[in-house]
Design a protein around this motif. Structure first.
Motif, short mmCIF file in Angstrom:
data_model
loop_
_atom_site.label_atom_id
_atom_site.label_comp_id
_atom_site.label_asym_id
_atom_site.label_seq_id
_atom_site.Cartn_x
_atom_site.Cartn_y
_atom_site.Cartn_z
N SER A 31 32.41 40.63 41.19
CA SER A 31 32.44 40.60 39.73
C SER A 31 33.29 41.72 39.13
CB SER A 31 31.02 40.59 39.15
OG SER A 31 30.14 41.35 39.91
N THR A 32 33.20 42.92 39.70
CA THR A 32 33.96 44.05 39.13
C THR A 32 35.46 43.73 39.10
OG1 THR A 32 32.31 45.53 40.04
CG2 THR A 32 34.37 46.54 39.33
N ALA A 90 21.59 36.34 33.17
CA ALA A 90 22.06 36.35 31.77
C ALA A 90 22.21 34.94 31.22
CB ALA A 90 23.39 37.09 31.69
N PHE A 117 32.31 31.59 29.76
CA PHE A 117 32.61 32.63 30.76
C PHE A 117 33.46 32.06 31.90
CE2 PHE A 117 30.13 33.83 34.78
CZ PHE A 117 31.12 34.66 35.29
N MET A 174 36.26 40.60 36.74
CA MET A 174 36.31 40.83 35.29
C MET A 174 37.52 41.64 34.87
SD MET A 174 32.86 43.01 34.41
CE MET A 174 31.60 42.24 35.40
N TYR A 185 27.73 39.04 30.48
CA TYR A 185 28.57 40.26 30.48
C TYR A 185 29.75 39.95 31.38
CZ TYR A 185 29.59 44.56 33.30
OH TYR A 185 30.17 45.57 34.02
N LYS A 234 35.11 44.90 31.07
CA LYS A 234 34.76 46.31 30.80
C LYS A 234 35.79 46.89 29.84
CE LYS A 234 33.51 46.76 35.69
NZ LYS A 234 32.07 46.78 35.86
#
Ligand code: ADP
Ligand code: DP6
Length: 395
Positions: free
Chosen positions: A213-214, A18, A265, A217, A22, A25
């Protein structure tokens, strides 16, 4: 007589990196993002996942996945299950409409997959992996869905995977619908539009990530005060500017937004509590080297970006290969990865004005380079990783 045919379909799928990240969520169950993102699909001549999906009434037991020769527990993996259930439902709809179609949706699936690069090491294996899984099963089930329609499925495996179903330059629209029906990826420009974009990856660490990452974030969404502004106003404006830059092949603008977005980010990561550190001294040396290349050229000819780990991805245009990749080649001539179609054409330059400390840090910390460029989306292949009796094979 029962049908013991082993049905098979195979695909390869690319990694994407990217340039607008992203991160965050708004719905963890459906894997819906807080902001849109945009990526460059990387060539499968360098990094790829190869997956075969097969099913047969002769298979016994549950659906299975053999990943890099090791059984992967997909029964307790909610995300893989979400992808499989959706794809089976699509196939079931076909079987209801056409009663003579074989009942593939009722047969156990045997999936075999190989990543030609380290898995779970910050090199986007989940993106290529889930894109390949979804594409291979869609091929097996002969689904009429477009890559954009399939992106809804891949997104539920791993968000970034929805962008690996297409080649070139791909946007994932965050969408606003609560059911996620408008959270889809679309190709904004094919490879042929801007084919001379190259990428040099400095592999700083091929170990498993510190903060996945999950989880990372979620912490950022819950605790970072910078995050809201990023998601609500910074990214939407950047998406527009980035799309315009890509359409105009305006590298300087592309580079500025890419670097600023990576920094934004990582700033939200640092602003999370407890803070999340993905970058290290080697990453910072890579940033410094890119800034030096740009300063020396008097314009932006190179752009760095970092995902949830210390590895640097450096984008540049082919005409500036010597001034960008050539400098890294000179400094990092001892590391592996300069061979191959992309690497072999990179001419070694001189040190390019890099500071001695930057050179030392890069030499000590970069374990491997990957030379690549913008590339195409998944490709259907006839090399199957499962034989016609259902046994896994190595190619
Ligand atoms: P990465 O940084 O490589 O994307 P992640 O930890 O985010 O690492 O994701 C790794 C996970 O993605 C693996 O544990 C596995 O569940 C999934 N994955 C990776 N490769 C494949 C593949 N080829 N097929 C299916 N799933 C895959
Ligand atoms: C930093 O797609 O791995 O690479 O949806 O939880 O599986 P999940 O997250 P994942 O996150 C990718 C984050 C990123 C930025 C990006 O690729 O856009």
């Amino acid at each position: 007589m029962s049908d013991n045919t082993v049905y098979r379909a195979s695909t390869t799928a690319p990694v994407n990196i990217a340039v607008i990240k992203y991160w965050g969520k708004r719905d963890a169950a459906l894997n819906l993002p807080t902001n849109s993102s945009l990526s460059v699909t990387l060539s499968q001549k360098s990094l790829k996942t190869h997956t075969t999906a097969s099913c047969s009434a002769s298979y016994t037991g549950a659906d299975s996945l053999l990943l890099n020769d090791e059984p992967e527990d997909i029964q307790s993996n909610k995300r893989t299950q979400a992808c499989l259930q959706l794809l089976k439902r699509f196939r079931h709809d076909i079987e209801v409409k056409n009663p003579s179609a074989p009942k593939l949706s009722t047969m156990p699936l045997k999936l075999v997959s190989i990543n030609n690069f380290p898995t779970a090491a910050g090199l986007a294996s989940s993106a290529a992996g889930f894109a390949a899984l979804v594409r291979a099963i869609a091929n097996l089930y002969e689904l009429p869905h477009t890559p954009t329609q399939l992106s809804l499925v891949a997104r539920q495996g791993s968000g970034s995977a929805c962008r690996s179903l297409m080649g070139g330059y791909v946007a994932w629209r965050a969408g606003t619908a609560r059911d996620g029906s408008d959270s889809i990826a679309e190709e904004i420009a094919p490879v042929s539009h801007w084919p001379n974009l190259k990428a040099l990856i400095l592999v700083v660490s091929a170990d498993k990530k510190g903060v996945a990452s999950t989880a990372g974030m979620q912490t950022t969404v819950e605790t970072s005060t910078l995050f809201k502004t990023r998601a609500e106003s910074i990214v939407p404006q950047r998406m527009e500017e980035m799309e315009a830059a890509i359409h105009a092949k305006d590298f300087a603008k592309f580079a500025e937004i890419t670097m600023r977005d990576s920094n934004s980010f990582h700033a939200t990561c640092l602003d999370s509590w407890p803070p999340i550190h993905y970058l290290n001294d080697v990453s910072r040396a890579a940033m410094n080297a890119v800034e030096t290349c740009n300063r020396k050229a008097g314009k932006l000819i190179a752009a760095y970006t970092f995902d949830a780990g210390p590895n640097a991805v450096i984008y540049y245009e082919e005409e500036n290969e010597k001034l960008v990749a050539g400098v890294f080649r000179y400094v990092l001539q001892q590391v592996k990865g300069w061979e191959g179609e992309y690497g072999a054409q990179i001419p070694s330059n001189e040190q390019g004005g890099l500071e001695a400390k930057t050179v030392m840090t890069l030499k000590a910390g970069v374990s491997r380079v990957i030379c690549t460029g913008v590339g195409d989306g998944p490709e259907r292949v006839e090399e199957h990783l499962v034989d016609d009796r259902g046994k896994p094979v190595r190619i």
